[in-house]
Design a protein around this motif. Structure first.
Motif, PDB file in Angstrom:
ATOM      1  N   GLN A 198       0.822  -1.219   0.000  1.00  0.00           N
ATOM      2  CA  GLN A 198       0.000   0.000   0.000  1.00  0.00           C
ATOM      3  C   GLN A 198       0.853   1.265   0.000  1.00  0.00           C
ATOM      4  OE1 GLN A 198      -2.689  -0.548   3.340  1.00  0.00           O
ATOM      5  NE2 GLN A 198      -4.079  -1.744   2.059  1.00  0.00           N
ATOM      6  N   ILE A 199       1.751   1.327  -0.965  1.00  0.00           N
ATOM      7  CA  ILE A 199       2.603   2.500  -1.104  1.00  0.00           C
ATOM      8  C   ILE A 199       2.454   3.081  -2.504  1.00  0.00           C
ATOM      9  CG2 ILE A 199       4.321   1.766   0.605  1.00  0.00           C
ATOM     10  CD1 ILE A 199       5.988   0.851  -1.906  1.00  0.00           C
ATOM     11  N   PRO A 200       2.733   4.362  -2.655  1.00  0.00           N
ATOM     12  CA  PRO A 200       2.647   4.964  -3.987  1.00  0.00           C
ATOM     13  C   PRO A 200       3.818   4.527  -4.868  1.00  0.00           C
ATOM     14  CG  PRO A 200       3.334   6.602  -2.378  1.00  0.00           C
ATOM     15  CD  PRO A 200       3.045   5.335  -1.620  1.00  0.00           C
ATOM     16  N   TYR A 201       3.513   4.191  -6.095  1.00  0.00           N
ATOM     17  CA  TYR A 201       4.551   3.864  -7.070  1.00  0.00           C
ATOM     18  C   TYR A 201       4.028   4.142  -8.467  1.00  0.00           C
ATOM     19  CZ  TYR A 201       2.131  -0.605  -7.949  1.00  0.00           C
ATOM     20  OH  TYR A 201       1.213  -1.568  -8.273  1.00  0.00           O
ATOM     21  N   VAL A 202       4.951   4.251  -9.402  1.00  0.00           N
ATOM     22  CA  VAL A 202       4.629   4.546 -10.792  1.00  0.00           C
ATOM     23  C   VAL A 202       5.047   3.351 -11.636  1.00  0.00           C
ATOM     24  CG1 VAL A 202       5.259   6.066 -12.729  1.00  0.00           C
ATOM     25  CG2 VAL A 202       4.956   7.019 -10.437  1.00  0.00           C
ATOM     26  N   THR A 203       4.280   3.083 -12.691  1.00  0.00           N
ATOM     27  CA  THR A 203       4.666   2.019 -13.619  1.00  0.00           C
ATOM     28  C   THR A 203       4.863   2.599 -15.016  1.00  0.00           C
ATOM     29  OG1 THR A 203       2.376   1.435 -14.166  1.00  0.00           O
ATOM     30  CG2 THR A 203       3.416   0.225 -12.356  1.00  0.00           C
ATOM     31  N   VAL A 204       5.725   1.945 -15.769  1.00  0.00           N
ATOM     32  CA  VAL A 204       5.919   2.253 -17.187  1.00  0.00           C
ATOM     33  C   VAL A 204       5.671   0.955 -17.941  1.00  0.00           C
ATOM     34  CG1 VAL A 204       7.570   2.953 -18.957  1.00  0.00           C
ATOM     35  CG2 VAL A 204       7.606   4.058 -16.708  1.00  0.00           C
ATOM     36  N   ASN A 205       4.735   0.996 -18.874  1.00  0.00           N
ATOM     37  CA  ASN A 205       4.399  -0.167 -19.689  1.00  0.00           C
ATOM     38  C   ASN A 205       5.378  -0.252 -20.854  1.00  0.00           C
ATOM     39  OD1 ASN A 205       3.315  -2.158 -21.291  1.00  0.00           O
ATOM     40  ND2 ASN A 205       1.299  -1.228 -21.480  1.00  0.00           N
ATOM     41  N   VAL A 206       6.337  -1.163 -20.774  1.00  0.00           N
ATOM     42  CA  VAL A 206       7.351  -1.270 -21.824  1.00  0.00           C
ATOM     43  C   VAL A 206       6.776  -1.820 -23.131  1.00  0.00           C
ATOM     44  CG1 VAL A 206       9.230  -1.508 -20.156  1.00  0.00           C
ATOM     45  CG2 VAL A 206       8.173  -3.567 -21.114  1.00  0.00           C
ATOM     46  N   LEU A 207       5.589  -2.409 -23.071  1.00  0.00           N
ATOM     47  CA  LEU A 207       4.973  -2.936 -24.292  1.00  0.00           C
ATOM     48  C   LEU A 207       4.466  -1.814 -25.198  1.00  0.00           C
ATOM     49  CD1 LEU A 207       2.978  -5.969 -22.840  1.00  0.00           C
ATOM     50  CD2 LEU A 207       5.247  -5.961 -23.911  1.00  0.00           C
ATOM     51  N   GLU A 208       4.314  -0.620 -24.647  1.00  0.00           N
ATOM     52  CA  GLU A 208       3.843   0.521 -25.436  1.00  0.00           C
ATOM     53  C   GLU A 208       4.957   1.193 -26.219  1.00  0.00           C
ATOM     54  OE1 GLU A 208       1.962   3.122 -22.610  1.00  0.00           O
ATOM     55  OE2 GLU A 208       0.056   2.052 -22.782  1.00  0.00           O
ATOM     56  N   ASN A 209       6.216   0.903 -25.877  1.00  0.00           N
ATOM     57  CA  ASN A 209       7.323   1.589 -26.525  1.00  0.00           C
ATOM     58  C   ASN A 209       8.523   0.641 -26.600  1.00  0.00           C
ATOM     59  OD1 ASN A 209       9.661   3.192 -27.029  1.00  0.00           O
ATOM     60  ND2 ASN A 209       8.548   5.004 -26.350  1.00  0.00           N
ATOM     61  N   GLU A 210       8.785   0.150 -27.790  1.00  0.00           N
ATOM     62  CA  GLU A 210       9.872  -0.815 -27.992  1.00  0.00           C
ATOM     63  C   GLU A 210      11.234  -0.209 -27.644  1.00  0.00           C
ATOM     64  OE1 GLU A 210      11.634  -4.424 -28.664  1.00  0.00           O
ATOM     65  OE2 GLU A 210       9.499  -4.013 -28.509  1.00  0.00           O
TER      66      GLU A 210
END
Length: 106
Positions: A44-56
């Motif tokens: 239950q902590i704040p974090y950010v994700t980056v979807n690598v499938l959106e950008n090769e």
């Protein structure tokens, strides 16, 4: 490639906890990414994700950036921590919570 490395560097430097994963936080598209997001959600902590499938370019660039061949990749306070196996082990032995608590206290 330099431009992608700069973009990744900016993402890592501007987010205390960032996960480079396949898919999104709410819809991870591989079991390892799902494991990592689940652990951070449990904490239950704040974090950010980056979807690598959106950008090769980011998908390949993050591997060069960290010198780590697989995804997901977790960074805490600009430090590369590792992938799903390392995060799982750190979660179970309490070291992940210790590291995150230091970040949140700062």
């Amino acid at each position: 490639m330099d431009n992608i490395q700069e973009k990744i560097d900016e993402l890592v430097n501007n987010n205390s906890i960032i996960l480079f994963i396949k898919g999104t936080r709410t819809f991870p598209q591989c079991g390892f990414s799902q494991t990592v997001t689940h652990i951070f959600d449990l904490m239950q902590i704040p974090y950010v994700t980056v979807n690598v499938l959106e950008n090769e370019e980011i998908r390949q660039g993050i591997k060069s950036y960290s010198h780590w061949p697989t995804i997901p990749q977790v960074y805490i306070e600009q430090e590369f921590i590792g992938g799903a196996d390392i995060i799982t082990e750190m979660y179970h032995n309490g070291k992940l919570q210790e590291k995150v608590e230091k970040v949140l206290a700062a």
